[in-house]
Design an enzyme around this catalytic site. Sequence first.
Site, PDB file in Angstrom:
ATOM      1  N   TYR A   1       3.832 -12.118   5.875  1.00 25.32           N
ATOM      2  CA  TYR A   1       2.714 -11.573   5.121  1.00 25.32           C
ATOM      3  C   TYR A   1       2.289 -12.605   4.092  1.00 25.32           C
ATOM      4  O   TYR A   1       3.004 -12.867   3.129  1.00 25.32           O
ATOM      5  CB  TYR A   1       3.132 -10.257   4.468  1.00 25.32           C
ATOM      6  CG  TYR A   1       2.041  -9.501   3.754  1.00 25.32           C
ATOM      7  CD1 TYR A   1       0.696  -9.839   3.864  1.00 25.32           C
ATOM      8  CD2 TYR A   1       2.372  -8.399   2.969  1.00 25.32           C
ATOM      9  CE1 TYR A   1      -0.286  -9.120   3.216  1.00 25.32           C
ATOM     10  CE2 TYR A   1       1.387  -7.665   2.319  1.00 25.32           C
ATOM     11  CZ  TYR A   1       0.061  -8.034   2.441  1.00 25.32           C
ATOM     12  OH  TYR A   1      -0.911  -7.316   1.785  1.00 25.32           O
TER      13      TYR A   1
ATOM     14  N   LYS B   1       0.471 -11.609   9.077  1.00 22.39           N
ATOM     15  CA  LYS B   1      -0.565 -10.775   8.475  1.00 22.39           C
ATOM     16  C   LYS B   1      -1.228 -11.641   7.414  1.00 22.39           C
ATOM     17  O   LYS B   1      -0.623 -11.968   6.396  1.00 22.39           O
ATOM     18  CB  LYS B   1       0.030  -9.516   7.855  1.00 22.39           C
ATOM     19  CG  LYS B   1      -0.996  -8.667   7.103  1.00 22.39           C
ATOM     20  CD  LYS B   1      -0.353  -7.515   6.354  1.00 22.39           C
ATOM     21  CE  LYS B   1      -1.399  -6.767   5.522  1.00 22.39           C
ATOM     22  NZ  LYS B   1      -0.789  -5.692   4.687  1.00 22.39           N
TER      23      LYS B   1
ATOM     24  N   THR C   1       0.828  -1.202   0.000  1.00 19.04           N
ATOM     25  CA  THR C   1       0.000   0.000   0.000  1.00 19.04           C
ATOM     26  C   THR C   1       0.864   1.255   0.000  1.00 19.04           C
ATOM     27  O   THR C   1       0.432   2.317  -0.462  1.00 19.04           O
ATOM     28  CB  THR C   1      -0.954  -0.009   1.201  1.00 19.04           C
ATOM     29  OG1 THR C   1      -1.692  -1.236   1.200  1.00 19.04           O
ATOM     30  CG2 THR C   1      -1.926   1.153   1.154  1.00 19.04           C
TER      31      THR C   1
ATOM     32  N   VAL D   1      -4.045  -5.229  10.309  1.00 20.08           N
ATOM     33  CA  VAL D   1      -3.172  -4.398   9.481  1.00 20.08           C
ATOM     34  C   VAL D   1      -4.059  -3.964   8.329  1.00 20.08           C
ATOM     35  O   VAL D   1      -4.325  -4.716   7.401  1.00 20.08           O
ATOM     36  CB  VAL D   1      -1.932  -5.161   8.987  1.00 20.08           C
ATOM     37  CG1 VAL D   1      -1.081  -4.234   8.109  1.00 20.08           C
ATOM     38  CG2 VAL D   1      -1.103  -5.671  10.160  1.00 20.08           C
TER      39      VAL D   1
END
Length: 305
Positions: free
Chosen positions: A144, A172, A56, A212
Site C-alpha cells: 500500500y 494498492k 478506512t 481498492v
Amino acid sequence: MASPTGTSDAPFGRMLTAMVTPFAKDGAVDYEGVQRLAAYLVDEQRNDGLVVSGTTGESPTTTDDEKERILRAVVEAVGDRATVVAGAGSNDTHHSVELARVAERAGAHGLLVVTPYYNKPPQEGLYRHFTAVADATGLPVMLYDIPGRTGVPIATETLIRLAQHPRIVAVKDAKSDLFAGSQVMTATDLVFYSGDDLVNLAWLSVGAAGFVSVVGHVVGADLASMIERYRSGNVAGALEVHRRLLPVVAGIMTRTQGAIMSKAALRLIGQDAGYMRLPLVDATEEQIAMLRVDLVAGGLKLADS
C-alpha cells in the site's frame, strides 16, 4: 486459504472496497454490523473482494484482538465468495509480522501492508520491512503506497526489487503517479490496483487490474460495471460511469475524511454502518446536507426520498 475470486491477472479480485468498521455509540465494535455490511457489499454492491482493517476501517484505533475478531466475522460472512484481504500494516515491523500471522490463522486470503508511517524509513528500510512481512506467512501481499498519509513513497526501484519476492504480488497505489506505476508494471509482474477513487478510470487506462475503493461502499456495483466496460473495450461506457459518479466521489473523498463520509453515505441510503471512534468524529449536519446533494446528483436513491 485460496482466494475465491482471484486470478493470475487480478490476484485479489477486481472490485474491492476498503471496508469501514461499524462501531456502536459507546465505541464498541458492532460485529453483527460488520457481517451485515460485508454481505451487503458483496451481494448487493458487487464487490468480489474486501479489505478489512485498513485505514478506512479505522485500524489505528482498533486493538489487535478486535482486528482478529473483525476479520473472522468477515471471513465467516463472505469468505466463500469474496477475497478477504487483511490490513497488517504498522510502522513497527515486528508488529506487522504478528498481525500477518494472526490474519493467516484467522482465514484471510491476502494481506495489505502499508508503508511504515511517521518514522519515515529510507528505501532500504521499506524493502526489509515488506520482505519481513511477506516472509512471515504463505499469504499473497498487496503493498500500500500512500505517501500522503505515511510521509514516504515506495520508490520505483524499490518496487522492482520487491517484485522479486514470490508473495509480493500487487500494489494498492494512492500516490497517483501513473507514469511511475506504468514503469513498474512494464518491468515486473506486479499487479496494480487504484487506491484513489479520483483516478480510478485513469488507472485502468494504464493497466491496473481493478480498484481498492472507498466510494465502493455505495457505488460498488457501478464501479464493477466501469471495470467490465473498460475491459470489454467499451471505453465510452466506462467514461460514462466515471462522469456520472463524479459528484459521489467528490462528496465522499473531498469534503472531509473518507471513512466519516462513507458511514454518512451508507446511512443516507439506508445501510447503518454505525458511528466513528475518536479521534474521528461523525459527519456534521452541514456535511450531511452537502452529501445528500452529491449522492442524488450521482444517481443514488436515498432512503428517505
